[in-house]
Design a protein around this motif. Structure first.
Motif, PDB file in Angstrom:
ATOM      1  N   ARG A  17      -1.366  -5.893  19.577  1.00 19.91           N
ATOM      2  CA  ARG A  17      -1.277  -6.640  18.259  1.00 19.91           C
ATOM      3  C   ARG A  17       0.127  -6.334  17.502  1.00 19.91           C
ATOM      4  O   ARG A  17       0.242  -6.532  16.373  1.00 19.91           O
ATOM      5  CB  ARG A  17      -2.402  -6.169  17.474  1.00 19.91           C
ATOM      6  N   ASN A  18       1.016  -5.471  18.273  1.00 20.42           N
ATOM      7  CA  ASN A  18       2.092  -5.042  17.630  1.00 20.42           C
ATOM      8  C   ASN A  18       1.828  -4.251  16.431  1.00 20.42           C
ATOM      9  O   ASN A  18       2.500  -4.662  15.273  1.00 20.42           O
ATOM     10  CB  ASN A  18       3.066  -6.234  17.329  1.00 20.42           C
ATOM     11  N   MET A  19       0.946  -3.640  16.372  1.00 21.38           N
ATOM     12  CA  MET A  19       0.661  -2.606  15.095  1.00 21.38           C
ATOM     13  C   MET A  19       0.455  -1.372  15.446  1.00 21.38           C
ATOM     14  O   MET A  19       0.377  -0.695  16.605  1.00 21.38           O
ATOM     15  CB  MET A  19      -0.981  -3.045  15.009  1.00 21.38           C
ATOM     16  N   LYS A  20       1.027  -0.377  14.297  1.00 23.77           N
ATOM     17  CA  LYS A  20       1.247   0.848  14.279  1.00 23.77           C
ATOM     18  C   LYS A  20      -0.324   1.613  13.861  1.00 23.77           C
ATOM     19  O   LYS A  20      -1.010   0.872  13.164  1.00 23.77           O
ATOM     20  CB  LYS A  20       2.278   1.333  13.201  1.00 23.77           C
ATOM     21  N   GLN A  21      -0.344   3.016  14.291  1.00 22.77           N
ATOM     22  CA  GLN A  21      -1.650   3.722  14.215  1.00 22.77           C
ATOM     23  C   GLN A  21      -1.836   3.623  12.646  1.00 22.77           C
ATOM     24  O   GLN A  21      -3.180   3.354  12.146  1.00 22.77           O
ATOM     25  CB  GLN A  21      -1.466   4.935  14.626  1.00 22.77           C
ATOM     26  N   VAL A  22      -0.764   3.741  11.725  1.00 20.79           N
ATOM     27  CA  VAL A  22      -1.158   4.047  10.480  1.00 20.79           C
ATOM     28  C   VAL A  22      -1.625   2.531   9.874  1.00 20.79           C
ATOM     29  O   VAL A  22      -2.202   2.469   8.915  1.00 20.79           O
ATOM     30  CB  VAL A  22       0.274   4.350   9.721  1.00 20.79           C
ATOM     31  N   GLU A  23      -0.929   1.604  10.192  1.00 18.14           N
ATOM     32  CA  GLU A  23      -1.640   0.254   9.980  1.00 18.14           C
ATOM     33  C   GLU A  23      -3.093   0.329  10.307  1.00 18.14           C
ATOM     34  O   GLU A  23      -3.893  -0.577   9.441  1.00 18.14           O
ATOM     35  CB  GLU A  23      -0.671  -0.934  10.446  1.00 18.14           C
ATOM     36  N   LEU A  24      -3.221   0.304  11.406  1.00 19.96           N
ATOM     37  CA  LEU A  24      -4.978   0.340  11.837  1.00 19.96           C
ATOM     38  C   LEU A  24      -5.804   1.392  10.991  1.00 19.96           C
ATOM     39  O   LEU A  24      -6.876   0.779  10.448  1.00 19.96           O
ATOM     40  CB  LEU A  24      -5.111   1.029  13.238  1.00 19.96           C
ATOM     41  N   CYS A  25      -5.253   2.690  10.621  1.00 20.82           N
ATOM     42  CA  CYS A  25      -5.888   3.442   9.542  1.00 20.82           C
ATOM     43  C   CYS A  25      -6.113   2.650   8.390  1.00 20.82           C
ATOM     44  O   CYS A  25      -7.191   2.852   7.524  1.00 20.82           O
ATOM     45  CB  CYS A  25      -5.214   4.567   9.535  1.00 20.82           C
ATOM     46  N   LYS A  27      -6.374  -0.521   7.576  1.00 21.63           N
ATOM     47  CA  LYS A  27      -7.017  -1.753   7.721  1.00 21.63           C
ATOM     48  C   LYS A  27      -8.562  -1.427   7.830  1.00 21.63           C
ATOM     49  O   LYS A  27      -9.394  -2.170   7.454  1.00 21.63           O
ATOM     50  CB  LYS A  27      -6.518  -2.601   8.553  1.00 21.63           C
ATOM     51  N   THR A  28      -8.695  -0.262   8.467  1.00 22.35           N
ATOM     52  CA  THR A  28     -10.202   0.094   8.836  1.00 22.35           C
ATOM     53  C   THR A  28     -10.490   1.397   8.102  1.00 22.35           C
ATOM     54  O   THR A  28     -11.853   1.427   7.802  1.00 22.35           O
ATOM     55  CB  THR A  28     -10.054   0.763  10.293  1.00 22.35           C
ATOM     56  N   GLY A  29      -9.926   1.920   7.135  1.00 20.52           N
ATOM     57  CA  GLY A  29     -10.320   3.160   6.331  1.00 20.52           C
ATOM     58  C   GLY A  29     -10.344   4.470   6.969  1.00 20.52           C
ATOM     59  O   GLY A  29     -11.127   5.343   6.486  1.00 20.52           O
ATOM     60  N   ILE A  30     -10.015   4.575   8.370  1.00 22.67           N
ATOM     61  CA  ILE A  30     -10.308   5.619   9.291  1.00 22.67           C
ATOM     62  C   ILE A  30      -8.889   6.640   9.076  1.00 22.67           C
ATOM     63  O   ILE A  30      -7.769   6.153   8.757  1.00 22.67           O
ATOM     64  CB  ILE A  30      -9.983   5.063  11.021  1.00 22.67           C
ATOM     65  N   ALA A  31      -9.430   7.887   8.886  1.00 17.71           N
ATOM     66  CA  ALA A  31      -8.285   8.861   8.442  1.00 17.71           C
ATOM     67  C   ALA A  31      -7.374   8.858   9.484  1.00 17.71           C
ATOM     68  O   ALA A  31      -7.543   8.837  10.705  1.00 17.71           O
ATOM     69  CB  ALA A  31      -8.894  10.151   8.198  1.00 17.71           C
ATOM     70  N   MET A  51     -16.345  -0.424  16.110  1.00 20.02           N
ATOM     71  CA  MET A  51     -16.712  -1.552  15.531  1.00 20.02           C
ATOM     72  C   MET A  51     -15.724  -2.200  14.734  1.00 20.02           C
ATOM     73  O   MET A  51     -14.982  -3.258  14.769  1.00 20.02           O
ATOM     74  CB  MET A  51     -17.934  -1.781  14.948  1.00 20.02           C
ATOM     75  N   LYS A  52     -15.222  -1.402  13.766  1.00 16.63           N
ATOM     76  CA  LYS A  52     -14.146  -1.628  12.656  1.00 16.63           C
ATOM     77  C   LYS A  52     -12.799  -1.853  13.248  1.00 16.63           C
ATOM     78  O   LYS A  52     -12.146  -2.794  13.171  1.00 16.63           O
ATOM     79  CB  LYS A  52     -14.066  -0.276  11.539  1.00 16.63           C
ATOM     80  N   MET A  53     -12.364  -0.971  14.368  1.00 16.12           N
ATOM     81  CA  MET A  53     -11.309  -1.065  15.084  1.00 16.12           C
ATOM     82  C   MET A  53     -11.377  -2.398  15.881  1.00 16.12           C
ATOM     83  O   MET A  53     -10.064  -3.165  15.936  1.00 16.12           O
ATOM     84  CB  MET A  53     -11.057   0.103  15.898  1.00 16.12           C
ATOM     85  N   ALA A  54     -12.379  -2.595  16.459  1.00 16.39           N
ATOM     86  CA  ALA A  54     -12.423  -3.835  17.119  1.00 16.39           C
ATOM     87  C   ALA A  54     -12.314  -5.017  16.428  1.00 16.39           C
ATOM     88  O   ALA A  54     -11.484  -5.973  16.982  1.00 16.39           O
ATOM     89  CB  ALA A  54     -13.773  -3.949  18.054  1.00 16.39           C
ATOM     90  N   GLN A  55     -12.550  -5.204  15.314  1.00 14.09           N
ATOM     91  CA  GLN A  55     -12.450  -6.193  14.115  1.00 14.09           C
ATOM     92  C   GLN A  55     -11.225  -6.314  14.059  1.00 14.09           C
ATOM     93  O   GLN A  55     -10.364  -7.500  14.013  1.00 14.09           O
ATOM     94  CB  GLN A  55     -13.452  -6.212  13.185  1.00 14.09           C
TER      95      GLN A  55
END
Length: 71
Positions: A17-25, A27-31, A51-55
């Motif tokens: 998805r060409n996404m950085k870890q910080v962007e995933l955090c 978008k999901t609210g994961i620290a 589930m949040k990460m998969a979405q």
């Protein structure tokens, strides 16, 4: 070995998805520290964060959890 697969799959999905870890955090609210601990295999994510990460990453929850299913 599901734990090892899960950590690789999070990294693989981020790359797809060409996404950085910080962007995933964001978008999901994961620290950030929590995600880093999962990737370093210190902890295992529970079902809700998977589930949040998969979405967000647009992949199958089961695939992200490390099972042998299509993404």
């Amino acid at each position: 070995m599901v734990i090892y697969e899960r950590n690789n799959r999070i990294r693989e999905a981020l790359a797809l998805r060409n996404m950085k870890q910080v962007e995933l955090c964001e978008k999901t609210g994961i620290a950030k520290g929590t995600l880093n601990n999962w990737l370093a295999q210190r902890w295992q994510p529970k079902q809700e964060p998977i589930m949040k990460m998969a979405q967000v990453l647009d992949v199958s929850e089961m695939w992200l959890a490390g099972y042998d299913v299509p993404p």
